[in-house]
Design an enzyme around this catalytic site. Structure first.
Site, short mmCIF file in Angstrom:
data_model
loop_
_atom_site.label_atom_id
_atom_site.label_comp_id
_atom_site.label_asym_id
_atom_site.label_seq_id
_atom_site.Cartn_x
_atom_site.Cartn_y
_atom_site.Cartn_z
N SER A 125 21.96 -39.44 -48.95
CA SER A 125 23.03 -38.94 -49.48
C SER A 125 22.51 -37.41 -50.21
O SER A 125 23.52 -36.69 -50.50
CB SER A 125 23.72 -39.45 -50.61
OG SER A 125 22.90 -40.53 -51.22
N HIS A 146 26.18 -39.40 -42.78
CA HIS A 146 26.42 -39.64 -44.09
C HIS A 146 27.52 -40.61 -44.30
O HIS A 146 29.09 -40.18 -44.30
CB HIS A 146 26.37 -38.57 -44.91
CG HIS A 146 26.43 -38.64 -46.56
ND1 HIS A 146 27.10 -37.79 -47.27
CD2 HIS A 146 26.11 -39.63 -47.37
CE1 HIS A 146 27.00 -38.39 -48.51
NE2 HIS A 146 26.50 -39.40 -48.28
N GLU A 158 29.98 -37.86 -42.67
CA GLU A 158 29.58 -36.21 -42.46
C GLU A 158 28.26 -36.29 -41.48
O GLU A 158 27.39 -37.15 -41.76
CB GLU A 158 28.97 -35.82 -43.76
CG GLU A 158 29.90 -35.63 -44.70
CD GLU A 158 29.21 -34.75 -46.23
OE1 GLU A 158 29.47 -33.49 -46.29
OE2 GLU A 158 28.80 -35.27 -46.69
N ASN A 196 29.20 -34.27 -51.65
CA ASN A 196 28.52 -34.17 -53.18
C ASN A 196 28.38 -32.84 -53.74
O ASN A 196 28.54 -32.70 -55.04
CB ASN A 196 27.15 -34.68 -53.05
CG ASN A 196 27.24 -36.30 -53.07
OD1 ASN A 196 28.09 -36.91 -53.44
ND2 ASN A 196 26.18 -36.81 -52.46
#
Ligand code: NAD
Length: 291
Positions: A125, A146, A158, A196
């Site tokens: 991540s 991801h 992702e 993120n």
């Protein structure tokens, strides 16, 4: 060397049977793939299979999986401790703990054992996909995948392209996500990817609002839920993710971009220092009754 097309993918290996690995094994097996699930100890594999079985029961209850299919889904998952078993895989997803040296070691070993045309994906991540690709000899078949937690429930994957990733591996991975019922989104490698990089500063700014006395945690969450239609408030979500994880990700963004706009909120850092890690520790922005 050309990598395999999506139609040639039948057997998927998952490295690590923890929170993410068991979910990834679950979704591939549910879609008819044979899964080689690798962890370092038999007891971890037993726990992973127990979790998958329990989660399948939940899906049966909801009606999204037929009860009659459960034995076949579980039967498609082959638990192994020997890494050599992944030589039979067409596609490998790595989901071992988020430690750079461990990932480097596991990925370079996997790269040596795998068939050269098989594809290798990491579920990191926060670590650079380009940096991890450099730990492998066949970096053109390497990329990021991801998944979101909980994997059987969340649609997004992702799919992250490293500088070295080849077109055929990238295209096959996007198609594979569709085949397992996920929604792939193609992104290029950059700190925090998109998920993120956008989410964590939102959480961080919400924490600043509390720290500066602009509003209570409840009020901040109420604004975002009722005004922006977010299903969870950012601080509720921070507690769910873990405040320690939020600080770690902010630090990755801060170091990756060397931009002060990504500095972690001091209140978040202080709460982590106090052991208030969110839901898992019983206290974060909210308090939770301990299990
Ligand atoms: N937990 C999340 O919400 C989340 C979300 C997205 C991505 N990720 C990423 O997924 C990865 C895994 O996270 P997690 O939360 O599932 O961790 P976890 O600690 O729950 O599971 C990791 C598993 O890997 C096993 N393992 C350790 N060394 C191994 C090795 N050499 N070979 C095979 N297995 C090994 C461990 O025994 C453990 O079962 C990390 O890179 C993390 O950043 C996590």
């Amino acid at each position: 060397m050309m990598t395999l097309g999506v139609e040639a993918v039948r057997t998927v290996a998952v490295l690590g049977g923890g929170t993410m690995g068991n979910g990834i094994a679950h979704v591939f097996a549910r879609s008819g793939y044979t899964v080689i699930l690798r962890d370092v100890q038999q007891s971890f594999l037993d726990r992973a299979l127990g979790t998958i079985s329990k989660n399948l029961d939940g899906e049966i209850k909801k009606g999204s999986v037929a009860a009659a299919d459960k034995p076949a889904i579980l039967g498609r998952i082959k638990p192994v401790t020997d890494l050599a078993a992944i030589a039979a895989a067409d596609f490998v997803v790595e989901a071992v703990p988020e430690r750079l040296e461990l990932k480097r070691e596991v990925l370079s070993e996997a790269d040596r054992v795998m068939r050269p045309e098989a594809i290798l994906a990491t579920n990191t991540s926060s670590i650079s996909i380009t940096l991890l690709a450099a730990a492998t000899k066949h970096s053109e078949r390497f990329l990021g995948m991801h998944f979101m937690n909980p994997v059987p429930v969340m649609a997004l994957v992702e799919v992250i392209r490293a500088l070295q990733t080849g077109d055929s591996a990238f295209a096959a991975t996007l198609q594979l996500c569709e085949k397992i019922g996920k929604k792939p989104v193609a992104v290029n490698d950059a700190p925090g990817f998109v998920s993120n990089r956008v989410l964590m500063p939102l959480i961080n700014e919400a924490a600043f609002c509390v720290m500066e006395g602009v509003a209570t945690a409840e009020a901040v969450d109420a604004v975002m839920k009722t005004g922006m239609n977010h299903p969870m408030g950012p601080l509720e979500l921070a507690d769910f993710i873990g405040l320690d994880v939020c600080v770690d990700v902010m630090d990755v963004l801060f170091e990756g971009f060397r931009d002060t706009k990504f500095r972690a909120c001091p209140l978040l850092r202080k709460m982590v220092a106090a052991g208030w890690h969110g839901r898992k520790s019983g206290r974060g922005f909210y308090t939770y009754s301990q299990r």
